[in-house]
Design a protein around this motif. Structure first.
Motif, mmCIF file in Angstrom:
data_model
loop_
_atom_site.group_PDB
_atom_site.id
_atom_site.type_symbol
_atom_site.label_atom_id
_atom_site.label_comp_id
_atom_site.label_asym_id
_atom_site.label_seq_id
_atom_site.Cartn_x
_atom_site.Cartn_y
_atom_site.Cartn_z
ATOM 1 N N ILE A 78 44.796 45.681 37.567
ATOM 2 C CA ILE A 78 44.129 44.716 36.689
ATOM 3 C C ILE A 78 44.853 43.369 36.746
ATOM 4 O O ILE A 78 44.213 42.303 36.808
ATOM 5 N N ARG A 79 46.172 43.375 36.730
ATOM 6 C CA ARG A 79 46.936 42.122 36.795
ATOM 7 C C ARG A 79 46.670 41.369 38.106
ATOM 8 O O ARG A 79 46.421 40.147 38.114
ATOM 9 N N ASP A 80 46.703 42.114 39.223
ATOM 10 C CA ASP A 80 46.482 41.462 40.522
ATOM 11 C C ASP A 80 45.066 40.895 40.612
ATOM 12 O O ASP A 80 44.862 39.787 41.149
ATOM 13 N N PHE A 81 44.114 41.667 40.087
ATOM 14 C CA PHE A 81 42.739 41.172 40.112
ATOM 15 C C PHE A 81 42.608 39.913 39.260
ATOM 16 O O PHE A 81 41.950 38.930 39.668
ATOM 17 N N ALA A 82 43.219 39.908 38.079
ATOM 18 C CA ALA A 82 43.108 38.748 37.186
ATOM 19 C C ALA A 82 43.771 37.517 37.800
ATOM 20 O O ALA A 82 43.225 36.398 37.715
ATOM 21 N N ASN A 83 44.943 37.697 38.390
ATOM 22 C CA ASN A 83 45.616 36.558 39.025
ATOM 23 C C ASN A 83 44.753 35.954 40.135
ATOM 24 O O ASN A 83 44.629 34.729 40.259
ATOM 25 N N HIS A 84 44.161 36.827 40.943
ATOM 26 C CA HIS A 84 43.304 36.345 42.028
ATOM 27 C C HIS A 84 42.018 35.737 41.468
ATOM 28 O O HIS A 84 41.502 34.737 42.004
ATOM 29 N N PHE A 85 41.512 36.349 40.397
ATOM 30 C CA PHE A 85 40.241 35.918 39.816
ATOM 31 C C PHE A 85 40.350 34.508 39.222
ATOM 32 O O PHE A 85 39.440 33.677 39.362
ATOM 33 N N PHE A 86 41.462 34.226 38.547
ATOM 34 C CA PHE A 86 41.634 32.923 37.894
ATOM 35 C C PHE A 86 42.389 31.913 38.777
ATOM 36 O O PHE A 86 42.704 30.814 38.320
ATOM 37 N N GLU A 87 42.653 32.303 40.019
ATOM 38 C CA GLU A 87 43.511 31.477 40.886
ATOM 39 C C GLU A 87 42.957 30.074 41.083
ATOM 40 O O GLU A 87 43.688 29.070 41.033
ATOM 41 N N ASN A 88 41.687 29.937 41.321
ATOM 42 C CA ASN A 88 41.071 28.644 41.610
ATOM 43 C C ASN A 88 40.281 28.098 40.423
ATOM 44 O O ASN A 88 39.354 27.308 40.588
ATOM 45 N N SER A 89 40.638 28.562 39.218
ATOM 46 C CA SER A 89 39.953 28.096 38.016
ATOM 47 C C SER A 89 40.900 27.246 37.176
ATOM 48 O O SER A 89 42.084 27.115 37.481
ATOM 49 N N SER A 90 40.385 26.704 36.086
ATOM 50 C CA SER A 90 41.195 25.898 35.172
ATOM 51 C C SER A 90 41.895 26.741 34.112
ATOM 52 O O SER A 90 42.555 26.203 33.221
#
Length: 453
Positions: free
Chosen positions: A321-333
């Protein structure tokens, strides 16, 4: 007493007196039954035989009967029963119709004292054919005495007899009380019967200790069988679990090798096509294909992750879940942070099915945060104590009204997935104050969640 009756007279009390060939008989009705008493030469009559028509009742109540040996007259009121009942003595005891000696060298088959002096009698299980002889202690017409006996524990009522011998064959082991009483010639009974307590011991294989041993053996056997069966079930379950894990590992590996290679080739070919084509109408289609390929690749990673049995614990689930969240929000604000992750969570088992439901539930929350919250920060905190897992996700976005959002498909999906894993999901949000999701559930050692209180 005798079938030949010469005369019949009634006295002033209603009793009948009959002269017969066997003496003089008195007949009366008492307590719903007829009672007959005979008087013979031994009672003082001139003889036992009387003459026909030789009977008369005088005005003063005297009764007169004539016979070959003279005239017999008496006042019936003077004839009263002898008031003293006889005593009673046990005169012999037999086992299997053989007299039992007193004392002697073979004490197992002898009496310690005369049977009349004993109040208790203890016998082996094979000494179960008993016979007793007894006698009424009366010097007045002892031959006319009557007897009654009862063996408590066997006889339901008193047994009346004129014999002085009784037998009880094939008695079962147990406790009995023999009661015998006697009546004199005037039917006056003893007030207290003679009693003898008899105990027939059970064989050793039927003693309480033997039954306790049987029960203990049976209980021990049952416990052993239950434990053996439980051990067998556990072994079979471990074998099946090992087979399932082996199958999951092979499936994850094969799927990764086969599908992963195909997806990678599709992605490469799509990239080559995008770089070589100049057709403005084809570029959007290739971009859409590339996006779908990326989504398929991510879904395949999740699927392979779920299949991998080495990931069946809470720690690896939270890492995913942590890895997915980091990747998910990587290019967001949105800035994402996670805290509370600890290696000891690896000891908490979590089944593949529940890992998948947990991942999809959190993904739904992260997606809603990115699409609708307009947040600057998102924070995921996990806490584990005594098997109780508490997940808290919070963002500082614009918030919403949970009463309206509860009708949306995304919220319905999260509630359904929380129910599947036996968790309690609470959503707290107000317009302008951000959103908080709380997920709480209790996990057993086998990784099967229990509903949180």
């Amino acid at each position: 007493p005798n079938d030949v009756v010469y005369g019949l007279l009634e006295d002033d009390t209603g009793r009948l007196w009959a002269s017969t060939n066997g003496g003089l008989s008195m007949i009366q009705y008492e307590e719903g039954a007829f009672r007959c008493q005979s008087f013979t030469h031994e009672d003082g009559l001139p003889g036992n035989e009387f003459n026909q028509y030789a009977f008369y009742k005088a005005e003063n109540g005297l009764l007169l009967f004539g016979g070959p040996n003279g005239l017999t007259f008496f006042n019936p009121a003077d004839i009263r029963p002898y008031p003293h009942p006889p005593g009673l003595a046990l005169t012999a005891f037999e086992l299997f119709n053989q007299p039992v000696p007193i004392g002697g060298e073979e004490k197992k088959s002898s009496l310690p004292a005369p049977i009349d002096e004993l109040s208790t009698l203890e016998l082996k299980h094979y000494q179960n054919h008993l016979s007793f002889e007894f006698a009424a202690l009366s010097y007045l017409q002892p031959e006319n005495c009557r007897y009654a006996y009862m063996l408590e524990g066997l006889d339901p009522a008193w047994v009346y007899t004129e014999r002085r011998h009784i037998s009880y064959p094939n008695l079962s082991p147990g406790r009995y009380t023999l009661k015998i009483k006697a009546a004199n010639h005037d039917d006056i009974w003893m007030e207290q019967p003679r009693t003898l307590r008899i105990t027939i011991l059970p064989p050793w294989w039927a003693t309480p200790w033997a039954w306790a041993f049987y029960a203990a053996t049976l209980l021990g056997g049952a416990v052993w069988f239950v434990r053996w069966r439980e051990g067998t079930v556990r072994r079979e379950e471990r074998i099946r679990e090992a087979e399932r894990e082996s199958f999951r590992k092979r499936s994850a590996r094969d799927f990764h090798d086969e599908a992963g290679n195909k997806i990678t080739k599709i992605a490469l070919l799509t990239g080559v096509a995008q770089s070589r084509t100049r057709d403005p109408h084809l570029q959007p289609l290739l971009q859409e294909i590339a996006a779908h390929v990326e989504e398929l690749r991510n879904g395949m990673r999740d699927f392979i992750w779920v299949l991998d049995p080495s990931q069946d614990n809470l720690y690896n689930s939270l890492l995913r879940i942590r890895d997915f969240a980091n990747h998910f929000f990587e290019n967001s604000s949105i800035t994402f942070q996670m805290e509370g992750l600890h290696p000891r969570m690896e000891r908490v088992a979590l089944s593949a099915h529940h890992r998948r439901q947990l991942l999809l539930l959190v993904k739904e929350a992260l997606t809603n945060c990115l699409r609708h919250s307009e947040a600057a920060n998102a924070h995921l905190k996990v806490h584990l104590k005594e098997g109780l897992v508490h997940l808290l996700f919070h963002d500082d976005g614009k918030g919403f009204d949970p009463r309206q959002a509860s009708h949306g498909q995304g919220m319905k999906n999260m509630i359904a997935r929380a129910k599947i894993i036996g968790a309690q999901l609470q959503v707290h949000s107000l317009p302008g104050q951000g959103t908080t999701l709380e997920l709480t559930w209790k996990i057993t050692q086998k990784g099967e969640p229990l509903p949180a209180p």
